[in-house]
Motif scaffolding. Sequence first.
Motif, mmCIF file in Angstrom:
data_model
loop_
_atom_site.group_PDB
_atom_site.id
_atom_site.type_symbol
_atom_site.label_atom_id
_atom_site.label_comp_id
_atom_site.label_asym_id
_atom_site.label_seq_id
_atom_site.Cartn_x
_atom_site.Cartn_y
_atom_site.Cartn_z
ATOM 1 N N THR A 634 0.959 -6.147 11.239
ATOM 2 C CA THR A 634 1.409 -5.618 12.447
ATOM 3 C C THR A 634 0.870 -4.831 13.031
ATOM 4 O O THR A 634 1.080 -3.400 12.008
ATOM 5 C CB THR A 634 2.330 -5.160 12.329
ATOM 6 N N ALA A 636 0.737 -2.399 14.638
ATOM 7 C CA ALA A 636 1.589 -1.661 15.378
ATOM 8 C C ALA A 636 1.799 -0.982 14.368
ATOM 9 O O ALA A 636 2.396 0.563 15.059
ATOM 10 C CB ALA A 636 2.619 -1.943 16.345
ATOM 11 N N HIS A 665 3.462 1.343 18.548
ATOM 12 C CA HIS A 665 2.294 1.020 19.669
ATOM 13 C C HIS A 665 1.325 0.505 19.148
ATOM 14 O O HIS A 665 0.555 1.407 17.991
ATOM 15 C CB HIS A 665 2.399 1.137 20.655
ATOM 16 N N ASP A 668 -4.014 -2.134 21.609
ATOM 17 C CA ASP A 668 -4.184 -2.557 22.411
ATOM 18 C C ASP A 668 -2.668 -2.447 22.752
ATOM 19 O O ASP A 668 -2.479 -2.625 23.949
ATOM 20 C CB ASP A 668 -4.577 -3.839 22.138
ATOM 21 N N SER A 670 0.101 -3.628 21.850
ATOM 22 C CA SER A 670 1.013 -4.212 21.211
ATOM 23 C C SER A 670 2.243 -3.745 20.756
ATOM 24 O O SER A 670 1.653 -2.732 19.992
ATOM 25 C CB SER A 670 0.267 -5.574 21.142
ATOM 26 N N GLU A 693 6.696 -5.709 30.540
ATOM 27 C CA GLU A 693 5.564 -6.926 30.436
ATOM 28 C C GLU A 693 6.316 -8.089 29.633
ATOM 29 O O GLU A 693 5.778 -9.041 30.024
ATOM 30 C CB GLU A 693 4.238 -5.649 29.820
ATOM 31 N N PRO A 694 6.842 -7.959 28.477
ATOM 32 C CA PRO A 694 7.050 -9.164 27.157
ATOM 33 C C PRO A 694 8.107 -9.693 28.010
ATOM 34 O O PRO A 694 9.082 -9.316 28.973
ATOM 35 C CB PRO A 694 7.467 -8.604 26.559
ATOM 36 N N TRP A 697 11.112 -11.513 23.806
ATOM 37 C CA TRP A 697 10.978 -11.462 21.929
ATOM 38 C C TRP A 697 12.194 -12.236 21.116
ATOM 39 O O TRP A 697 12.813 -13.129 21.113
ATOM 40 C CB TRP A 697 11.966 -9.533 22.470
ATOM 41 N N ARG A 746 9.407 -8.534 18.231
ATOM 42 C CA ARG A 746 8.311 -8.747 18.487
ATOM 43 C C ARG A 746 8.166 -9.258 19.577
ATOM 44 O O ARG A 746 9.424 -10.480 19.883
ATOM 45 C CB ARG A 746 7.288 -9.257 17.666
ATOM 46 N N PRO A 747 7.937 -9.228 20.935
ATOM 47 C CA PRO A 747 7.160 -9.796 22.007
ATOM 48 C C PRO A 747 6.767 -11.524 21.916
ATOM 49 O O PRO A 747 5.220 -11.090 20.950
ATOM 50 C CB PRO A 747 6.747 -9.052 23.276
#
Length: 748
Positions: A634, A636, A665, A668, A670, A693-694, A697, A746-747
């Motif tokens: 991950t 992020a 974050h 990019d 995410s 946006e997502p 989740w 997470r999305p």
Amino acid sequence: MDTTATPAPTHATGAGRVPAAPLDAEDRRRLLSGTHHDPHALLGAHPVPGGIAFRTLRPYARAVTLLTEEREVPLTGMGEGLFSGVLPLDSIPAYRLRVTYDGPGAVHEYEDPYRFLPALGELDLHLIGEGRHEELWKALGAHPMTHQGVTGTRFTVWAPNARGVRVCGDFSCWDGSAYPMRSLGSTGVWELFVPGLDEGTLYKFDIARADGTHTLRVDPMARRAEVPPNTASVVTRSSYTWGDDAWMARRTERPVTRAPFSVYEVHLASWRPGLTYRQLAEELTEYVTEAGFTHVEFMPVAEHPFSGSWGYQVTGFYAPTSRMGTPDDFRYLVDTLHQAGIGVILDWVPAHFPKDDWALAAFDGEHLYEPQDRQRAEHPDWGTLIFDYGRKEVRNFLVANASYWCEEFHVDGLRVDAVASMLYLDYSREEGQWAANESGGRENLDAVAFLQEMNATVYRRNPGVVTIAEESTAWNGVTRATHHTGPDGFGGLGFGLKWNMGWSHDSLEYISRDPVYREYHHNEMTFSMVYAYSENYVLPLSHDEVVHGKQSLVSKMPGDWWQRRANHRAYLGFMWAHPGKQLLFMGQEFAQGAEWSQEGGLDWGLLDPAYPARPDHHGVQLLVRDLNHHYRATPALWEQDTSPAGFSWIVTDAAQDNVLAFLRHAEDGSPLLAVCNFAPVVRQEYVLGVPEEPHAWHEVLNTDAARYGGGDIRNVDPLKPEPEGAHGRPARLRVTLPPLATVWLRPE
């Protein structure tokens, strides 16, 4: 050394029965007392009127015979172990000495150490004199080599206050009388090449102090030592062939601040007591690979006499402890970890050293490695001595030592112990126990300069290496570049990372409280983000947190046994999601209940399948494994660790709920959503603001999962955001929060 007994000669010429001219009385006295600065001028072979004079010092010998290709010449005894003779020769021939002692088989042949030129070059001496020899370990110490066509060992030692230095060891029955060393000028270096000595030879230096008394000392630059409690230095050479080329190339590809960095801290001698370096290479590598850590950090491995110091009172700064094997065995351990994709951090201790009278303290009769001022030299906390960072040769000793571990053992980083004690002149001192610096401040300017030089040198010479400061104060610029000056007027110290000991203190204070009181201490969990980007941080749950009555991590937790384990798991989930790198001390990854003891090792029996409480401990072990694997996968969680762009709060003020929620974050954009419920109650449909946006989740980690020993209260995928805003964000999620648990989402 050739110790093969040789028959006594059957014939001899009389040419050598004329002794060399007697030594000057003062030269003789100094030579025999071990206080002569140039024994090579008196011993060996020298042109004289009428030929070549030969003189040797062999205490306790009954007879000495000079052997050349053409003749065998008995030398004349001059008393007190001196033998000499003159041969009518035009030049000095190749020769050996046959020495006869009392007793059966006591006849031995030797190359004469005093027929050799210095084996240390002028450039080495110049750099040593300047305090700038970056490969000091190649110049000083004991080095097997071939010199003038003869194999042996070159001994060199820095002892500028000595009246004389002799080398002794198992090759001389620990009597240095026959092996006085020569002074190589104003550098304070003494040197002697002893033919015939090779790897495995035990040795020490017999140093004549200014008052004429003698002290027997280990080699400060020894690259191997005897197994404690024995203390001799050991001549060694490496024959190891590394197999980690791919790792060494790969570690330079990404700065550590932008890479996953999850560290398992290990005390090698007690991880599984009794294992050698090579056995650890197999078992530790397998364990750490399964657990998913990116790095291991070894508590100090440099040689130390007292096991109870855990390695923090070092007497052999250049020698891996012999308790678990040879230096090449230690290389094998590092190499094996590297080939498995695991980095190695080494705990390094340049802040102090012990007072043992066979080691560095008052090494050559004067305060050499420590300051002359006794008050400045004493470390008030540990009964040890502080290095004199203002002395160029001492600074060189330490800077080269940092590079040595990186270059000779391929370690990937140094965690520098007790940096705060080095930086402040008044560290642990009362008024009147310290003097201000030249500017009237409390900063140790010499230590600052040393740390800057060490960091700059290590980074320049070793691409991909990281240095990490254990620094417990608010010193500005610990991880700032050395050439960048801060508001305090100091350049940065140049470390790559710094232990965030404030985070450890505050978060452990919070999590150890009963949940009913946590709402009044909510800021102890949020305050770390106020300064999170002031330095590049590591979040340490180190050995310091689980010794001396502090209890193990799980035992710090409040409540019954289930609640303790739940708190433990929730806290680890919070730690792995928080900005900063992670460090976890061994045993805490499976919720060992007892404090760590270096005598007994870890409670591995808790993981035995036959043990009835296995899910309690194996579940936490599984959680740590999953935390590491999710973390590494991950970006992020690590890509923007040192940038404010990598973090944003969702919920900071839910003190009464004991809830924290934040986003991490990647570069990019995410995200990963981390939610911590530090209350022992389930919170259904807890509202959290999220980005619009997502579209959905899903739960990627839940510390309350049954596999970890939890109650298995989960969120059913997918979790779809609602269009109504919350917490300043355009959408909201309704999340189920298990009791005493951390959830990652997470999305899709």
